[in-house]
Scaffold this motif. Structure first.
Motif, PDB file in Angstrom:
ATOM      1  N   GLU A 224     135.676  97.975 -22.471  1.00  7.79           N
ATOM      2  CA  GLU A 224     134.188  97.577 -21.965  1.00  7.79           C
ATOM      3  C   GLU A 224     134.015  96.394 -22.710  1.00  7.79           C
ATOM      4  O   GLU A 224     133.248  95.557 -22.075  1.00  7.79           O
ATOM      5  CB  GLU A 224     133.240  98.415 -22.321  1.00  7.79           C
ATOM      6  CG  GLU A 224     133.233  99.849 -21.544  1.00  7.79           C
ATOM      7  CD  GLU A 224     132.118 100.835 -21.804  1.00  7.79           C
ATOM      8  OE1 GLU A 224     131.251 100.322 -22.301  1.00  7.79           O
ATOM      9  OE2 GLU A 224     132.122 101.964 -20.971  1.00  7.79           O
ATOM     10  N   SER A 226     132.132  95.616 -25.310  1.00 10.52           N
ATOM     11  CA  SER A 226     130.767  95.832 -26.014  1.00 10.52           C
ATOM     12  C   SER A 226     131.253  95.622 -27.520  1.00 10.52           C
ATOM     13  O   SER A 226     132.400  95.887 -27.841  1.00 10.52           O
ATOM     14  CB  SER A 226     130.349  97.199 -25.647  1.00 10.52           C
ATOM     15  OG  SER A 226     130.960  98.258 -26.102  1.00 10.52           O
ATOM     16  N   THR A 228     130.214  97.925 -29.707  1.00 11.96           N
ATOM     17  CA  THR A 228     130.942  99.040 -30.392  1.00 11.96           C
ATOM     18  C   THR A 228     132.383  99.246 -30.176  1.00 11.96           C
ATOM     19  O   THR A 228     133.104  99.609 -30.675  1.00 11.96           O
ATOM     20  CB  THR A 228     130.337 100.238 -29.660  1.00 11.96           C
ATOM     21  OG1 THR A 228     128.730 100.208 -29.968  1.00 11.96           O
ATOM     22  CG2 THR A 228     130.734 101.511 -30.158  1.00 11.96           C
ATOM     23  N   HIS A 229     133.034  99.007 -28.843  1.00  9.24           N
ATOM     24  CA  HIS A 229     134.312  98.942 -28.398  1.00  9.24           C
ATOM     25  C   HIS A 229     134.947  98.161 -29.324  1.00  9.24           C
ATOM     26  O   HIS A 229     136.125  98.215 -29.756  1.00  9.24           O
ATOM     27  CB  HIS A 229     134.491  98.935 -26.935  1.00  9.24           C
ATOM     28  CG  HIS A 229     134.022  99.876 -26.134  1.00  9.24           C
ATOM     29  ND1 HIS A 229     134.728 100.343 -24.879  1.00  9.24           N
ATOM     30  CD2 HIS A 229     133.351 101.054 -26.490  1.00  9.24           C
ATOM     31  CE1 HIS A 229     134.257 101.511 -24.573  1.00  9.24           C
ATOM     32  NE2 HIS A 229     133.442 101.885 -25.336  1.00  9.24           N
TER      33      HIS A 229
END
Length: 397
Positions: A224, A226, A228-229
């Motif tokens: 994604e 993001s 976090t990813h």
């Protein structure tokens, strides 16, 4: 008799020239050449003459000196050494300042230079703060024995074994610190408490890890872009600890190498991490999110939490956790490569060999590790992986 005891007058004391003046009953005033004056008392205890100071004339009046002299003479007549008794009284009076809590704070301050980030994360002090000080923190440390420690840690000895072990270790350090201060403590109290508590029944559990064969499929789902990813991808690619990833700064990236400063490392030693081409690409993709120098900031302030990455895996129904990817990497090294143990362990920033061996082996195998991390990145980014893992699809999140 009264006159024999009270020979001096206030005027005589005030106008006394250099010399020694007796007030009777062993009480003396010593006027020095420099103008200062001191009270002292002479008594005989068990046939031995003892002389004790009663304070400066500046702070102790004639009346106060006589009151003190009466007190200590009575003790001497009872066969007690007034000097030792005064020391005992001082120790008792000082005990309020020598509680376990106050000495623990002192011990912590003394050790801060040895702790990562001066112990600001609180991990050194928290076992004491949470499980010991609420119960016996206000007890004078000289009164604490093995039974106090045993009763304090018994509730967590078998259920929170690692925390209890750390609390016991910290207590031992605090007791030794108190002994170094000259306090009358039992430095064996923690060892005695361990004997009373017995062996812990708690069985340690390893952090659940994803099998190395399944890491590529999980890595592919982190697409994604993001924070976090991207953080999870870099964590996997570098085999670093989550705290090292979460607090990574752009200033620590030097070309194709990430230099983690000693204060952020568990072993308190600078660690160089070779960055594979894939890892460098992840860092470039994360740069737009940079805030205050941090590559992976949280939505509000600071950096993303360890729970952020863990919860992503938890929501997908996975038992494995972020820290487990270090185990995935190490097992892959053992089973899928011929890399020497020393190189694999150094990649994880583990201490390898004894102190003598390390003194002579002055390398961190950076070139060998660079090739190893490229090989690991190739494995992690394989798109032809055929293993299907339940719950790892993008829609599972």
């Amino acid at each position: 008799m009264t006159r024999a005891l009270n020979k001096l007058t206030a005027a005589q004391v005030k106008n006394a020239t250099p010399g020694k003046y007796s007030d009777g009953g062993g009480l003396w005033l010593h006027r020095r050449e420099d103008g200062g004056a001191q009270w002292f008392l002479r008594v005989t205890v068990h046939g031995r003459r003892r002389e004790m100071g009663l304070g400066s004339l500046t702070y102790v009046s004639l009346k106060e000196a006589r009151e003190q002299a009466d007190k200590w003479r009575r003790l001497a007549r009872a066969g007690k050494d007034p000097i030792k008794e005064r020391e005992r009284e001082r120790r008792l009076a000082a005990r309020e300042d020598h509680t376990l809590a106050s000495i623990a704070e002192e011990a912590f301050e003394a050790r801060k230079a040895e702790l990562k980030g001066d112990g600001k994360a609180g991990r050194w002090f928290s076992p004491l703060e949470l499980h010991v000080l609420p119960k016996i923190g206000r007890v004078p440390i000289e009164e604490i024995d093995q039974r106090d420690i045993k009763n304090t840690l018994a509730p967590i000895w078998h259920t929170k074994a690692d925390t209890a072990r750390k609390a016991m270790n910290r207590l031992g350090i605090v007791m030794r610190h108190a002994a170094a201060m000259g306090l009358d403590v039992d430095i064996q109290a923690t060892e005695k408490a361990k004997a009373l508590l017995g062996k812990s029944r708690h069985k340690s559990k390893h952090v659940p890890a994803l099998p190395w064969q399944d890491v590529p499929a999980f890595y592919a789902t982190l697409d994604e872009g993001s924070v976090t990813h991207l953080a999870l991808r870099l964590l996997i690619l570098t085999a670093a600890r989550s705290s090292e990833i979460r607090f990574i700064r752009l200033s620590e990236i030097e070309g194709d190498t990430w230099v983690i400063p000693a204060e952020r490392m568990k072993a308190a030693k600078e660690h160089r991490v070779p960055l594979s081409g894939e890892a460098q690409d992840i860092i470039e993709r994360a740069k737009p999110f940079e805030r205050d120098g941090f590559l992976f900031p949280s939505i509000r302030k600071g950096v993303i939490s360890d729970a952020t990455m863990s919860r992503l895996m938890e929501r997908r129904g996975m038992e494995a956790r972020p820290h487990g990817f270090r185990s995935s990497f190490r097992t892959w090294c053992a089973e899928a490569t011929e890399v020497p143990r020393e190189v694999a362990e150094t990649a994880l920033a583990h201490v390898v060999g004894g102190s003598v061996e390390r003194a002579y082996r002055r390398t961190d195998y950076l070139d060998q590790r660079r090739a190893l991390m490229e090989q690991w990145a190739e494995h992690v980014t394989r798109v032809s992986h055929t293993i299907v893992i339940a719950g790892l699809s993008k829609n599972a999140e």
